[in-house]
Design an enzyme around this catalytic site. Structure first.
Site, mmCIF file in Angstrom:
data_model
loop_
_atom_site.group_PDB
_atom_site.id
_atom_site.type_symbol
_atom_site.label_atom_id
_atom_site.label_comp_id
_atom_site.label_asym_id
_atom_site.label_seq_id
_atom_site.Cartn_x
_atom_site.Cartn_y
_atom_site.Cartn_z
ATOM 1 N N TYR A 58 0.836 -1.197 0.000
ATOM 2 C CA TYR A 58 0.000 0.000 0.000
ATOM 3 C C TYR A 58 0.877 1.256 0.000
ATOM 4 O O TYR A 58 1.577 1.542 0.971
ATOM 5 C CB TYR A 58 -0.914 0.027 1.229
ATOM 6 C CG TYR A 58 -1.889 -1.120 1.319
ATOM 7 C CD1 TYR A 58 -2.203 -1.923 0.216
ATOM 8 C CD2 TYR A 58 -2.523 -1.414 2.526
ATOM 9 C CE1 TYR A 58 -3.101 -2.975 0.327
ATOM 10 C CE2 TYR A 58 -3.429 -2.465 2.635
ATOM 11 C CZ TYR A 58 -3.704 -3.241 1.537
ATOM 12 O OH TYR A 58 -4.596 -4.282 1.644
ATOM 13 N N SER A 197 -13.162 -4.674 1.645
ATOM 14 C CA SER A 197 -14.210 -4.147 0.758
ATOM 15 C C SER A 197 -15.596 -4.559 1.218
ATOM 16 O O SER A 197 -16.432 -5.004 0.413
ATOM 17 C CB SER A 197 -13.982 -4.591 -0.695
ATOM 18 O OG SER A 197 -12.823 -4.006 -1.225
ATOM 19 N N LEU A 199 -18.001 -2.817 1.934
ATOM 20 C CA LEU A 199 -18.999 -1.937 1.320
ATOM 21 C C LEU A 199 -18.882 -1.962 -0.204
ATOM 22 O O LEU A 199 -19.429 -1.096 -0.879
ATOM 23 C CB LEU A 199 -18.835 -0.497 1.836
ATOM 24 C CG LEU A 199 -18.990 -0.318 3.343
ATOM 25 C CD1 LEU A 199 -18.722 1.128 3.744
ATOM 26 C CD2 LEU A 199 -20.372 -0.750 3.802
ATOM 27 N N ALA A 200 -18.160 -2.960 -0.714
ATOM 28 C CA ALA A 200 -17.930 -3.075 -2.159
ATOM 29 C C ALA A 200 -17.369 -1.765 -2.703
ATOM 30 O O ALA A 200 -17.841 -1.235 -3.708
ATOM 31 C CB ALA A 200 -19.200 -3.484 -2.886
ATOM 32 N N GLY A 202 -17.669 1.118 -1.633
ATOM 33 C CA GLY A 202 -18.610 2.234 -1.563
ATOM 34 C C GLY A 202 -19.873 2.046 -2.375
ATOM 35 O O GLY A 202 -20.804 2.854 -2.271
ATOM 36 N N LEU A 204 -22.215 0.015 -1.856
ATOM 37 C CA LEU A 204 -23.344 -0.209 -0.956
ATOM 38 C C LEU A 204 -23.655 0.995 -0.070
ATOM 39 O O LEU A 204 -24.553 0.926 0.764
ATOM 40 C CB LEU A 204 -23.069 -1.437 -0.077
ATOM 41 C CG LEU A 204 -22.934 -2.758 -0.838
ATOM 42 C CD1 LEU A 204 -22.433 -3.866 0.080
ATOM 43 C CD2 LEU A 204 -24.262 -3.155 -1.478
#
Length: 322
Positions: A58, A197, A199-200, A202, A204
């Site tokens: 990252y 992830s 919230l996929a 964002g 969702l």
């Protein structure tokens, strides 16, 4: 904050903080995000978050440095998790990379050290030999894997000769593969599934639709954010909103509560600001009723996005604005 009920040296919060976005400009969070990242970490600590996840990949080490500096003297109180990028994950390389990650994080030991991805060529036998040596000298506490199927997770554990505590995988209402075998195994064996992830990215959250697509290279590369898929997700988001209204919550919080309903699952959503960190942490306190969970499951099953090879030409057209 709620915690996983497992025997670990430090308690593991059901909501953690994922820090892929720290030092990574492709999320589109702007030049002052590094300062905000430190504020997010400090607020997460205030809210009882104990799991902070990063990786050497990252920001090419910047995420680890930012996280370590933000945690400061609290580094010893929380579960600091990082991941080795498995380009050549033979034992000596794994050991070398762990030393480098610990230095960037400013810690004497990495609480949870994970293999970022299963290497298709290098067997876990040599990788886990390196992990075992790191545990023996105290540089690594628990060992984890990421993006492993169940067979390889079990093989890695046999190669280590000790528990491989966690498997970090993509898991959300619309990425439900872990429910088939990984989550049942974690509950049976006393292991943890770490949902990234959740919230996929964002999708969702209900913030985006065909007329308001997201910015940032990461989300633009995700087929879920194709205008067609955003339109197809309307009913799913409507169900999330309906359940959210009953709890005085947001769609994102309900999507997180769906994932956290499993006792051996923790989620590590990212956060673009302090307010989002606060909302994420609050989601750990939401208890979904059986009928609400059933409604969410039905809405998720009804969502049929365009993905895989079928999505490629659409993504090219969307990128070209055609």
């Amino acid at each position: 904050m709620r915690f996983v009920r497992l025997d670990t040296p430090k308690p593991i919060s059901k909501i953690g903080l994922g820090t892929w976005q720290f030092g990574s400009r492709e999320w589109g969070y702007g030049p002052d995000y590094e300062r905000r990242a430190a504020e997010i970490v400090r607020r997460a600590l205030d809210l009882g978050v104990t799991l902070f996840d990063t990786a050497e990949l990252y920001g090419f080490g910047r995420s680890e440095r930012i996280l370590g500096a933000a945690l400061g003297d609290d580094r010893a109180k929380v579960v600091v998790a990082s991941k080795v990028f498995p380009l050549l994950p033979v034992a000596p390389v794994v050991q070398q990379r762990a030393v480098a990650s610990a230095a960037r994080l400013g810690v004497d030991g990495i609480d949870l050290y994970q293999v970022h991805q299963a290497n298709p060529v290098v067997a876990d036998t040599t990788t886990m030999r390196g992990m075992r040596s790191l545990q023996d000298v105290g540089l690594v506490g628990e060992v984890g894997v990421s993006n492993y199927d169940l067979r390889r997770w079990r093989f890695a554990e046999a190669a280590l000769g000790r528990r491989v505590l966690s498997n970090q995988v993509r898991y959300s209402m619309i990425d439900r593969g872990p429910e088939e075998d990984l989550i049942p195994y974690a509950e049976q064996a006393g292991r943890i599934v770490i949902a990234y992830s959740p919230l996929a990215q964002g999708f969702l959250s209900g913030r985006y639709d065909a007329a308001n697509p997201p910015a940032g290279a990461v989300r633009r590369a995700n087929p879920y954010f194709l205008p067609e898929n955003l339109a197809r997700g309307t009913e799913l988001i409507a169900t999330l909103r309906e359940v959210a209204d009953a709890h005085d919550a947001t769609p994102s919080q309900i999507a997180l509560a769906y994932v956290l309903r499993h006792p051996n699952v923790v989620a590590i959503p990212g956060a673009s600001g302090v307010e989002q960190m606060e909302r994420n942490a609050a989601a750990a306190e939401i208890d979904l009723a059986d009928d609400e969970h059933a409604a969410l499951v039905a809405a998720a099953h009804a969502f049929r996005p365009v993905t895989g090879l079928a999505a490629v030409p659409r993504m090219i057209r969307a990128r070209l604005g055609k």
